[in-house]
Design an enzyme around this catalytic site. Structure first.
Site, PDB file in Angstrom:
ATOM      1  N   GLY A  50       0.808  -1.219   0.000  1.00  0.00           N
ATOM      2  CA  GLY A  50       0.000   0.000   0.000  1.00  0.00           C
ATOM      3  C   GLY A  50       0.837   1.263   0.000  1.00  0.00           C
ATOM      4  CG  HIS A  85       3.366   0.748  -5.447  1.00  0.00           C
ATOM      5  ND1 HIS A  85       3.502   1.804  -4.569  1.00  0.00           N
ATOM      6  CD2 HIS A  85       3.955  -0.316  -4.852  1.00  0.00           C
ATOM      7  CE1 HIS A  85       4.125   1.389  -3.487  1.00  0.00           C
ATOM      8  NE2 HIS A  85       4.425   0.113  -3.624  1.00  0.00           N
TER       9      HIS A  85
END
Ligand code: PAF
Length: 287
Positions: free
Chosen positions: A31, A37
């Site tokens: 996260g 990402h």
């Protein structure tokens, strides 16, 4: 985009997709997502029928409780970014879903991770790679991906995961993706969110020094280059090198001269205040 919290529900959904013959691209994350990402998600979306992303801060890979407690979390923003990037399924489980027997009572399996796991991060963060192998193998068992995507900022992690996949006999293609950087060169990392403005100002010196060392190495030995990088970074107030190792990119073992391997990478970890930042640079790469 489907948000799934339970392992059983994920398994059901994945079984359905596999029965329909769909390829699965998987991006495991902790996260606090950033453009690094998202570049992995973009690739997983482009190369597979289905893109699955996990968002799970895995306690078993943290050797320092403070690091786990302060690790940045922002689920709402993560889900927005993932929906925009075209992820199909987000798996965001609780600790209990991933470790049903509990963190204390879970059965521990010693993964064979090879010599690549003994150096650098392995030496400075005892147990870290066993924890990474534990969670990644559990996630692979649930998601059953065709391909799994990892960022090269964690260069050593990729080599260790390749070893894990081999020793566990898991059939998945591990895809290494290039580091994403801010305009000033700082490698994107969830931990950058923890930097104060002053720390954020000096942190790009890590990459700047590594880049400068590409010129320095042309006229200096490997040992001189390694020492120069450490000296240069440690001379900057607010930065402290934890280690800088120049290694063979496949085995992650230190090399002693530039001719020793066709693929040589320098891997660094620097404390910027209390924030631990990692980066790397290739000195030599086969074509
Ligand atoms: O690189 C990471 O963020 C983590 O180590 C990973 C691979 C998601 C496992 O928790």
């Amino acid at each position: 985009m489907l948000i799934i919290r339970s392992a059983a529900e994920l398994e059901t959904q994945i079984s359905r997709e596999l029965a329909n013959g769909r390829s699965i691209g998987f991006v495991p994350t902790m996260g606090a997502l950033h453009a690094g990402h998202i570049s992995l998600v973009d690739r997983a979306v482009a190369e597979n029928d289905l893109c699955v992303v996990s968002v799970f801060v895995n306690p078993t890979q943290f050797n320092n409780p403070d690091d786990l407690a302060t690790y940045p979390r922002d689920e709402e923003s993560d889900f927005k970014l993932l929906a925009k990037a075209g992820a199909d399924i987000v798996f965001a489980p609780t600790v209990e879903e991933v470790y049903p027997a509990g963190l204390e009572n879970r059965e521990r399996h010693e993964f064979a991770l090879g010599a690549a796991a003994e150096v650098m991060e392995g030496k400075h963060r005892p147990g870290h790679f066993q924890g990474v192998a534990e969670v990644v193998s559990r996630l692979f068992a649930l998601v059953r991906p065709t391909r799994a995507y990892f960022g090269e900022k964690d260069f050593q992690q990729i080599a260790v995961i390749r070893n894990m996949v081999k020793s566990e006999g898991i059939n998945v293609d591990i895809v290494a993706c290039p580091i994403k950087r801010a305009d000033d060169g700082l490698a994107l990392s969830s931990r950058n969110a923890l930097l104060t403005p002053e720390q954020r100002r000096i942190a790009p010196e890590i990459h700047r020094t590594l880049r400068e060392s590409l010129r320095y190495m042309e006229t200096h030995s490997l040992e001189e280059t390694r020492d120069w990088v450490c000296r240069t970074i440690d001379a900057i107030a607010g930065l402290r090198t934890e280690y800088y190792e120049i290694v063979d990119a496949r085995t992650l073992q230190p090399v002693t001269n530039w001719a020793e391997s066709p693929w040589i990478v320098g891997c660094i970890t620097v404390y910027c205040g209390k924030v631990r930042l990692i980066d790397n640079i290739a000195y030599k790469k086969p074509n």
